[in-house]
Design a protein around this motif. Structure first.
Motif, PDB file in Angstrom:
ATOM      1  N   LEU A 260       0.820  -1.212   0.000  1.00 24.43           N
ATOM      2  CA  LEU A 260       0.000   0.000   0.000  1.00 24.43           C
ATOM      3  C   LEU A 260       0.849   1.255   0.000  1.00 24.43           C
ATOM      4  N   LEU A 261       1.939   1.214   0.750  1.00 23.21           N
ATOM      5  CA  LEU A 261       2.808   2.388   0.841  1.00 23.21           C
ATOM      6  C   LEU A 261       3.282   2.792  -0.560  1.00 23.21           C
TER       7      LEU A 261
ATOM      8  N   THR B 221       0.480   3.977  -2.823  1.00 24.37           N
ATOM      9  CA  THR B 221      -0.001   5.319  -2.523  1.00 24.37           C
ATOM     10  C   THR B 221       0.921   6.364  -3.133  1.00 24.37           C
ATOM     11  N   VAL B 222       2.226   6.182  -2.885  1.00 28.82           N
ATOM     12  CA  VAL B 222       3.176   7.195  -3.333  1.00 28.82           C
ATOM     13  C   VAL B 222       3.265   7.241  -4.854  1.00 28.82           C
TER      14      VAL B 222
ATOM     15  N   LEU C 121      -1.244   6.474  -6.485  1.00 24.03           N
ATOM     16  CA  LEU C 121      -2.347   7.332  -6.042  1.00 24.03           C
ATOM     17  C   LEU C 121      -1.984   8.809  -6.130  1.00 24.03           C
ATOM     18  N   VAL C 122      -0.779   9.145  -5.681  1.00 23.36           N
ATOM     19  CA  VAL C 122      -0.384  10.557  -5.711  1.00 23.36           C
ATOM     20  C   VAL C 122      -0.388  11.104  -7.138  1.00 23.36           C
TER      21      VAL C 122
ATOM     22  N   VAL D 261      -7.486   2.006  -8.961  1.00 18.76           N
ATOM     23  CA  VAL D 261      -6.406   2.988  -9.004  1.00 18.76           C
ATOM     24  C   VAL D 261      -5.415   2.634 -10.117  1.00 18.76           C
TER      25      VAL D 261
ATOM     26  N   GLY E 209       5.590   0.519  -6.907  1.00 21.61           N
ATOM     27  CA  GLY E 209       4.267   1.100  -6.740  1.00 21.61           C
ATOM     28  C   GLY E 209       3.338   0.707  -7.865  1.00 21.61           C
TER      29      GLY E 209
END
Lengths: 394, 515, 286
Positions: free
Chosen positions: B66-67, B70-71, B74-75, C116, C156
């Motif tokens: 998730l970290l 997110t970075v 998502l950002v 997402v 990510g």
């Protein structure tokens, strides 16, 4: 103290390659990189100032510079083309260059003009444009008129072989522009002050349409093949299957590499009119966010604007030097002279950012003409109207 | 590991984390970047909670992924949404303070240039003073750029040339030594001089320059020093009273204006329906064909009685192993109407008039694209299906065999439903990937052939390539904010389609839970 | 499950299978053979591409190694190897939680994970650049122009779908084995580590391979983050080699692609036994 601690903390990491005072960073493409590395080394030896040359693909430079420079991650110097200037200046990313008078006199005036957008924003190094490039084994002499070339192509062209007497890269407005300009077509007109007027669009002017009809006839007759892309025609040309083509200096290396004996001449007169190719200028530009302007200017004026450097660049990539002493040193080369004579008739490619709205639509119109889907007048009229609308000129 | 060891490990880890958090917070604070400090503190607190609270147990498994998500995912999405509400585009990419900096650092060079020699005094580590030889005598300047009283320095000048032999005992520095150690400080110096300033102009000289623009913070305006014309700060750039704007500007919040423009301006939405339809067809057919082919091959190769299957499997993933952009270019060469391999073959079979306009006709261009994409994608589908087939417990087949089910029955009742449990989300993923598969469209056809001149959308343009054209061949170069609007619209479309498909997979999950 | 009796139709069917396999192989290889042929072709041009070139030469291979292919390969293996391994580990953890634990926000989390990921990455480049620029200020070793920076971007971007894929796989693994381990006093993590993970080896290997290959040929992001020849990954190096040089460097480009593809094939060949291990069947039968 605060600054010192910050430095100490940062020293734990590695240094990034972004503009910092006391170090010159250059973004150059791979053809130019070795030359810049060489003069960079010489400059470092003379002054102790480190010069780092970072290789970035030519097409990547503009976009990445726009992202990187405001963030402080950009270089001091970029290599680029003069038609980037309008957009980069509007974005506030370029520094003006104060070219000393004695150097100014050594530059081709048109090339300097191309990098001028209110002020001088780049140091040109090469001019380029298209000419008629022909395979001497198939076409010993460049014809004086385009009509002669067409007669030759009528006999020679046979798409089933395939072999072509004459080719032009298409759909590609850049290479097809000489047809339009020969009969008086233009892209942007000039206003009273001599500046380009983005609302005076000449793509559907009488001259442009006459020129497009002239071109259209060649497609219709089957002398020109539609959809002749760069990779296709260079392949055919290398194999000796194309006698003549409208192209620029960038294709010479490929032709020579394939052992073709090439000749270069101005594009032949079309019904007595002179075709005017676009003139493009390449050069270096300086970041507005560079803390090194004094060093950069010193480097450019004393190490870059020299006959040796310009000749070294010419060796790696034979484009017509914009630096006149270098041009004179190589002007006896018939290929170079051929291109130089051709672009002596040329017009600078517009450097205003509005040009970006023209290319795609214009290209679509040229594709429609090439594929025989539309009459030239309709296609160009439609394209010009669409561009006017995008630019808010209606 | 026993409980004590675990506790010690946790303590060690949390201490290390604390140390890092302090380091980063200090760094941020020192850089004046106070906004970062709470994030660092919150992050550290979050990790501690994660490790210490029992309720956060499932989250411990999810946190690492998730970290990064997110970075890095998502950002950027949030950033993109933000950009779509601004006018970030050519002429509006700097911050306002940067624009002011750029404008006020523009200079009018004097002609001929006025240059004064300078000498720096000090050592490699310490710069005592810079002496600039002006016609009015030497100018003593501190490293911070302040003009000093010459009387406060011991500056012997034996030959009387105006250049001291030493200052306070410090010798003149050579150019190299000066550049290597003191250039960063000295290049910042601007000494007020006549109508402008003196600054470092060459390696040996200071030069006289007149600024072109002055910034007046009181009026928040830029003043042209030559004409006196005043450009007041507008919302996104400086504009004179007669309406003349000054580049560069800065971006501003425009609210829904870009979205309204999308709805109102026919240029943006006219072709939208047509492009969208093809976009869906393209993504669905690409996924469907490549999945069917990939699954068929996986089943074929999953039979352990097939000899050479290891070799087959290796050879069959070759299309996946070659970087896509190279194979796309190869395929584009094959499809060329004039000299492409396919038409040459057709000509040699059917005579010189034969040939298909592979990339020049809307139908065939679409066909060629899907064909190429199936070639590019089926190995992925094959690989995943191979993995998933392994997960199906053999006992189910045995039970089915006892029940007398034939191969087709076994496939439809056992293999396929179970396979779909693990593969369905992947098909949704592949759909959304192909929905936005810019690379293949751009390299094969650039969206062509042309449908209508003036409409940027060609026959094979997908929404993303259409957006790219609109954004990057806009009126003045780049219109990032319009690209962002398209990004958001595409995102919503794909998310809705994926979301609906997702709820359908829920049923599959229930089935598997029954096992 | 398969009967050992030899039936007349069996040989024909086996022959048919080989025929189908060979047709598929021909379909897969035929453009690739052109790449191979081009890599030995001295003409260096896409239009002169043929499977068997005239005057074959190794010059393209030598030239592309001279331009830095060796370094690019090492960089790529480093970046793609680390990112793919870590990604598999993270995904396995996440997928296990989604598959086995029941917690609040599970469905929403799963949905968010998927949605997402559907954002077009082409449009996220500027943001990624700026994020790394900021990170680089505080931790320069994971900032712009570092391999570690690229690795975290890749991490990510890859988590979402792979977690999904793996969750689906975990769902299809029967819980009976874990449950017996839990009854024997194992913690959930131990059950995950020693029972589920070994069973999941095929899918772990598949995801590793998929992830590795995807990153291996990724150039859009790497091209923005990495500057300078020594930092390039294979695809950035090859991309910049060929951009603007479609005519005169086609052969070198093909040579680079052949070596790159060969690496992937070797990796895949080596991992095949992991992918097709049949472990599950054996384990469940016990």
């Amino acid at each position: 103290m605060r600054k010192l601690m910050l430095v100490a903390l940062l020293a734990l990491g590695v240094s990034a390659i972004a503009a910092e005072p006391g170090k010159i960073i250059i973004w150059a493409d791979d053809t130019r990189t070795p030359v810049f590395e060489e003069i960079g080394k010489a400059y470092s030896e003379a002054t102790g100032i480190p010069v780092e040359v970072v290789e970035v693909g030519f097409n990547e430079i503009r976009g990445q510079f726009i992202t990187a420079a405001p963030a402080g991650e950009g270089p001091d110097i970029i290599i680029g083309a003069h038609d980037w200037v309008g957009e980069l200046v509007a974005n506030g990313l370029l520094a003006e260059i104060a070219l000393p008078d004695e150097l100014k006199a050594k530059y081709d005036a048109v090339a300097l003009e191309a990098f001028t957008h209110g002020a001088l924003y780049g140091l040109p190094y090469a001019r380029e444009g298209v000419a008629l490039v022909y395979n001497k084994a198939l076409l010993p002499e460049a014809p004086a008129t385009f009509e002669e070339l067409i007669d030759f192509a009528r006999d020679f062209t046979d798409p089933t072989v395939p072999q072509y007497g004459f080719a032009v890269q298409n759909p590609d407005p850049y290479h097809e522009f000489p047809f339009l300009s020969a009969f008086g077509g233009y892209i942007f007109g000039y206003d009273e002050e001599g500046k380009l007027n983005p609302c005076d669009i000449g793509l559907d002017s009488e001259g442009a349409i006459t020129g497009a009809e002239y071109l259209d006839a060649l497609f219709e007759e089957g002398i020109l093949a539609a959809g002749m892309g760069w990779d296709i025609w260079t392949g055919l040309f290398s194999e000796g299957r194309i006698a003549a083509v409208i192209t620029g200096p960038w294709a010479i290396g490929i032709a020579k590499g394939a052992g073709i004996d090439v000749g270069v001449a101005p594009i032949p007169l079309m019904k007595g009119h002179i075709p005017k190719p676009f003139v493009g200028v390449q050069g270096v530009m300086v970041s507005a966010f560079s803390p090194n302007l004094p060093l950069v200017e010193d480097f450019l004026f004393n190490y870059f604007a020299t006959v040796d450097t310009q000749l070294a660049l010419y060796e790696r990539d034979p484009r017509i030097p914009a630096f006149l002493p270098a041009y004179e040193a190589v002007a006896d080369d018939p290929i170079l002279r051929g291109f130089a004579e051709s672009i002596a008739n040329g017009v600078p490619m517009p450097n205003i950012p509005e040009m970006s709205a023209v290319w795609g639509t214009w290209s679509d119109a040229m594709a429609a003409i090439g594929n025989q889907e539309m009459e030239p007048a309709d296609a160009l009229k439609k394209a010009a109207d669409a561009i006017r609308e995008v630019l808010g000129c209606k | 590991m026993d409980g004590l060891g675990k506790t010690i490990l946790k303590i060690l880890f949390l201490s290390a984390l604390g140390a890092f958090a302090i380091y980063w917070a200090a760094l941020a604070a020192l850089a004046g970047d106070w906004k970062v400090v709470p994030f660092v503190v919150l992050g550290a607190a979050g990790v501690s909670w994660l490790l210490l609270s029992e309720r956060a147990y499932p989250l411990r498994y999810l946190a690492p992924g998730l970290l990064f998500m997110t970075v890095m995912v998502l950002v950027p999405v949030v950033y993109n949404i933000y950009i779509s509400f601004t006018n970030y585009s050519t002429g509006h990419i700097l911050r306002k303070d940067q624009a002011i900096q750029v404008l006020t650092s523009k200079e009018i060079p004097t002609s001929p240039p006025v240059r004064f020699r300078f000498t720096a005094y000090g050592t490699a580590d310490y710069l005592r003073v810079i002496v600039i030889s002006t016609p009015e005598g030497p100018l003593f300047v501190s490293p911070e750029g302040k003009v000093m009283d010459p009387g406060s320095f011991a500056a012997p000048d034996a030959n009387g040339d105006g250049v001291p032999d030493s200052v306070d005992g410090y010798p003149p520095l050579g150019t190299r030594e000066f550049l290597a150690n003191h250039y960063p400080a000295v290049q910042r110096i601007r000494i007020p001089w006549e109508e402008g300033w003196l600054r470092l102009a060459t390696l040996r000289d200071f030069g006289y320059f007149i600024p072109r623009y002055r910034y007046d913070p009181e009026r928040d305006a830029i003043i042209d020093t030559r004409t006196g014309k005043v450009y007041y700060a507008g919302l996104d750039r400086f504009v004179a009273e007669d309406g003349e704007p000054l580049d560069p500007g800065w971006p501003r919040w425009v609210g829904l204006a870009n979205y309204i423009r999308f709805i109102r301006d026919p240029r943006y939405h006219q072709a939208f329906g047509r492009v969208f339809l093809w976009n869906v067809v393209w993504a669905v057919l690409s996924v469907a064909f490549s999945f069917v082919l990939g699954l068929a091959l996986a089943i074929l190769l999953n039979d352990r009685n097939l000899r050479l299957r290891k070799l087959y499997r290796s050879l069959l993933i070759v299309p996946y192993a070659i970087p896509a952009f190279i194979s796309i270019l190869i395929w584009r060469g094959f499809f060329n109407t004039h000299v492409g391999l396919f038409n040459e073959v057709l000509k040699s079979w059917l005579g010189p008039r034969a040939g298909v306009p592979w990339l020049d006709d809307p139908f065939w261009a679409r066909f060629s694209l899907i064909f190429t994409n199936v070639w590019l994608t089926y190995p992925y589908m094959m690989l995943v299906s191979l993995g998933a087939l392994q997960a199906i417990p053999g006992e189910l087949y045995e039970a089915a065999a006892i029940d007398g089910a034939g191969p087709w029955k076994r496939f439809t009742t056992i293999t396929f439903p179970l396979l779909m449990v693990s593969v369905a989300p992947l098909l949704i993923g592949s759909f959304s990937f192909n929905f936005n598969n810019f690379t293949i469209i751009w390299l094969m056809t650039q969206g062509g052939p042309v449908v209508e001149i003036g409409s940027q959308a060609g026959a094979t343009d997908i929404l993303l390539s259409y957006a790219y054209k609109l954004a990057f061949y806009g009126a003045r170069g780049n219109e990032y904010s319009m690209a962002a609007v398209f990004g958001v619209i595409i995102f919503v479309i794909v998310a809705v389609i994926s979301g609906i498909s997702f709820t359908r997979t829920r049923a599959l999950e229930e089935v598997s839970r029954g096992l | 499950m398969a009967s050992r009796r030899v039936r007349p139709g069996r040989i024909a069917r086996r022959g048919l299978r080989h025929l189908l396999a060979w047709i598929a192989v021909a379909f897969a290889l035929f453009p690739a053979l052109f790449v191979l042929g081009t890599s030995f072709n001295p003409m260096n041009n896409i239009a002169t591409t043929r499977i068997v070139p005239r005057n074959p030469t190794l010059a393209n291979y030598l030239a592309v190694f001279e331009k830095g292919l060796g370094v690019w390969l090492l960089n790529t293996v480093k970046v793609a190897g680390i990112a793919a391994s870590v990604s598999v580990a993270f995904c396995a953890l996440g997928a296990y939680a989604f598959s086995r634990f029941r917690f609040r926000g599970r469905r929403a989390g799963l949905l968010a994970l998927m949605l997402v990921q559907t954002f077009p990455q082409t449009l996220a480049l500027v943001a990624i650049f700026l994020i790394l620029h900021h990170i680089g200020f505080y931790a320069p070793w994971i900032g712009l122009n570092t391999h570690w920076g690229l690795i975290i971007v890749y991490l990510g971007g890859s988590i979402g779908f792979n977690t999904w894929l793996m969750k689906g796989f975990f769902d299809s693994i029967p819980r009976s084995l874990e449950e017996s381990a839990l009854v024997d006093g194992a913690t959930p993590f131990q059950a995950f580590r020693w029972v589920v993970l070994p069973l999941a080896r095929p899918i772990l290997a598949v995801i590793f391979v998929i992830q590795f290959i995807t990153l291996y040929s990724e150039y859009l992001i790497a091209n923005v983050i990495l500057k300078g020849k020594e930092m390039y990954t294979l695809s950035v190096g090859l991309y910049n080699l060929i951009a603007e040089h479609y005519s005169d460097r086609w052969g070198e480009f093909a040579a680079g692609a052949v070596i790159g593809a060969a690496m992937i094939l070797i990796l895949f060949y080596a991992l095949q036994s992991q992918i097709i291990s049949g472990l599950i069947r054996g384990a469940v039968k016990e």
